[in-house]
Design a protein around this motif. Structure first.
Motif, short mmCIF file in Angstrom:
data_model
loop_
_atom_site.label_atom_id
_atom_site.label_comp_id
_atom_site.label_asym_id
_atom_site.label_seq_id
_atom_site.Cartn_x
_atom_site.Cartn_y
_atom_site.Cartn_z
N PHE A 249 -3.61 6.99 35.61
CA PHE A 249 -4.19 6.32 34.45
C PHE A 249 -5.44 5.53 34.86
O PHE A 249 -6.47 5.59 34.19
CB PHE A 249 -3.14 5.38 33.83
CG PHE A 249 -3.59 4.71 32.57
CD1 PHE A 249 -3.44 5.34 31.35
CD2 PHE A 249 -4.15 3.44 32.61
CE1 PHE A 249 -3.83 4.72 30.18
CE2 PHE A 249 -4.55 2.80 31.44
CZ PHE A 249 -4.39 3.44 30.23
N ILE A 250 -5.37 4.82 35.97
CA ILE A 250 -6.50 4.01 36.42
C ILE A 250 -7.67 4.91 36.86
O ILE A 250 -8.83 4.57 36.66
CB ILE A 250 -6.08 3.02 37.53
CG1 ILE A 250 -5.02 2.05 36.98
CG2 ILE A 250 -7.28 2.25 38.06
CD1 ILE A 250 -4.31 1.23 38.04
N ARG A 251 -7.36 6.09 37.41
CA ARG A 251 -8.43 7.05 37.71
C ARG A 251 -9.15 7.45 36.43
O ARG A 251 -10.37 7.53 36.40
CB ARG A 251 -7.87 8.30 38.42
CG ARG A 251 -7.64 8.11 39.89
CD ARG A 251 -7.40 9.40 40.65
NE ARG A 251 -6.29 10.20 40.19
CZ ARG A 251 -6.39 11.36 39.54
NH1 ARG A 251 -7.57 11.89 39.28
NH2 ARG A 251 -5.33 12.03 39.18
N PHE A 252 -8.38 7.71 35.36
CA PHE A 252 -8.99 8.05 34.07
C PHE A 252 -9.85 6.89 33.55
O PHE A 252 -10.93 7.13 33.00
CB PHE A 252 -7.91 8.42 33.04
CG PHE A 252 -7.58 9.88 33.01
CD1 PHE A 252 -8.18 10.72 32.08
CD2 PHE A 252 -6.66 10.42 33.89
CE1 PHE A 252 -7.87 12.08 32.05
CE2 PHE A 252 -6.36 11.76 33.87
CZ PHE A 252 -6.97 12.60 32.96
N VAL A 253 -9.39 5.66 33.71
CA VAL A 253 -10.18 4.50 33.28
C VAL A 253 -11.51 4.46 34.02
O VAL A 253 -12.56 4.25 33.41
CB VAL A 253 -9.41 3.17 33.51
CG1 VAL A 253 -10.32 1.96 33.32
CG2 VAL A 253 -8.20 3.08 32.59
N SER A 254 -11.47 4.71 35.32
CA SER A 254 -12.71 4.65 36.11
C SER A 254 -13.73 5.69 35.65
O SER A 254 -14.93 5.44 35.66
CB SER A 254 -12.42 4.81 37.61
OG SER A 254 -12.07 6.13 37.94
N LEU A 255 -13.25 6.83 35.22
CA LEU A 255 -14.14 7.90 34.77
C LEU A 255 -14.57 7.70 33.31
O LEU A 255 -15.75 7.62 33.00
CB LEU A 255 -13.46 9.26 34.94
CG LEU A 255 -14.30 10.48 34.60
CD1 LEU A 255 -15.52 10.58 35.51
CD2 LEU A 255 -13.47 11.75 34.72
N ALA A 256 -13.60 7.59 32.42
CA ALA A 256 -13.90 7.53 30.98
C ALA A 256 -14.59 6.23 30.56
O ALA A 256 -15.40 6.23 29.65
CB ALA A 256 -12.62 7.73 30.18
#
Length: 186
Positions: A152-159
């Protein structure tokens, strides 16, 4: 083998509640719910407690502490609204919540609700609404970040184009552009 290792730890340090939690989690992951109940009964009988998970974030020189399913924060309504928006956006982008990290014998729908209220997700959502756009989000977790929250945090960093720094019980994680410094080995 994991069961034997955990039992050996309990034998060496019967007063350490963490060893019982480890054994309970091993059983839960294997779907052995009767054994989970036995281990938890042992903990109760020995008056041992599980250390509750929490995540801390500093915003405007104040520490904000979250636990799973936390509604005590003065901005809970906004935090949960932000999580709902992130959930919808990320699921369209391919994020699939991994409920295998919910170690409870409950229905899948409840597992989904639990996984979306993990303390690190609440802290990240608060960081997104409580800090200026583009500012790194730094959180500290007292336990190891779960695999689903890591994703989830990886997605936050990208999106959201945010650098996220997470200090958990094992290491620092530096998330940027959809990747983590641990190369997903946490």
């Amino acid at each position: 083998m994991a069961e034997k290792a955990a039992e050996s730890l309990i034998e060496l340090q019967p007063e350490n509640g963490g060893h019982y939690v480890l054994l309970s989690n091993i059983y839960a992951k294997a779907g052995k719910w009767k054994e989970v109940a036995k281990v938890r009964d042992m903990m109760t009988g020995r008056k041992l407690k599980k250390i509750p998970g929490w995540t801390c974030i500093e915003v405007d020189n104040k520490n904000h502490k979250f636990s799973v399913g936390d509604y005590t924060h003065y901005m809970s309504k906004e935090i949960y609204e932000e999580l709902k928006c992130l959930r919808e956006k990320f699921e369209v982008a391919g994020y699939i919540p991994d409920t295998n990290f919910v170690l409870h014998d409950i229905e899948e729908e409840l597992k989904l609700e639990l996984i979306y209220t993990h303390s690190e997700k609440l802290a990240i959502a608060f960081g997104l609404i409580g800090t200026p756009e583009g500012m790194p989000i730094r959180i500290t977790k007292n336990l190891r970040v779960c695999g689903d929250c890591h994703t989830f945090i990886r997605f936050v960093s990208l999106a959201e184009n945010r650098v996220n720094v997470v200090r958990d019980a094992n290491r620092f994680h530096h998330f940027k552009d959809g990747a983590c410094s641990c190369t997903d080995y946490w």
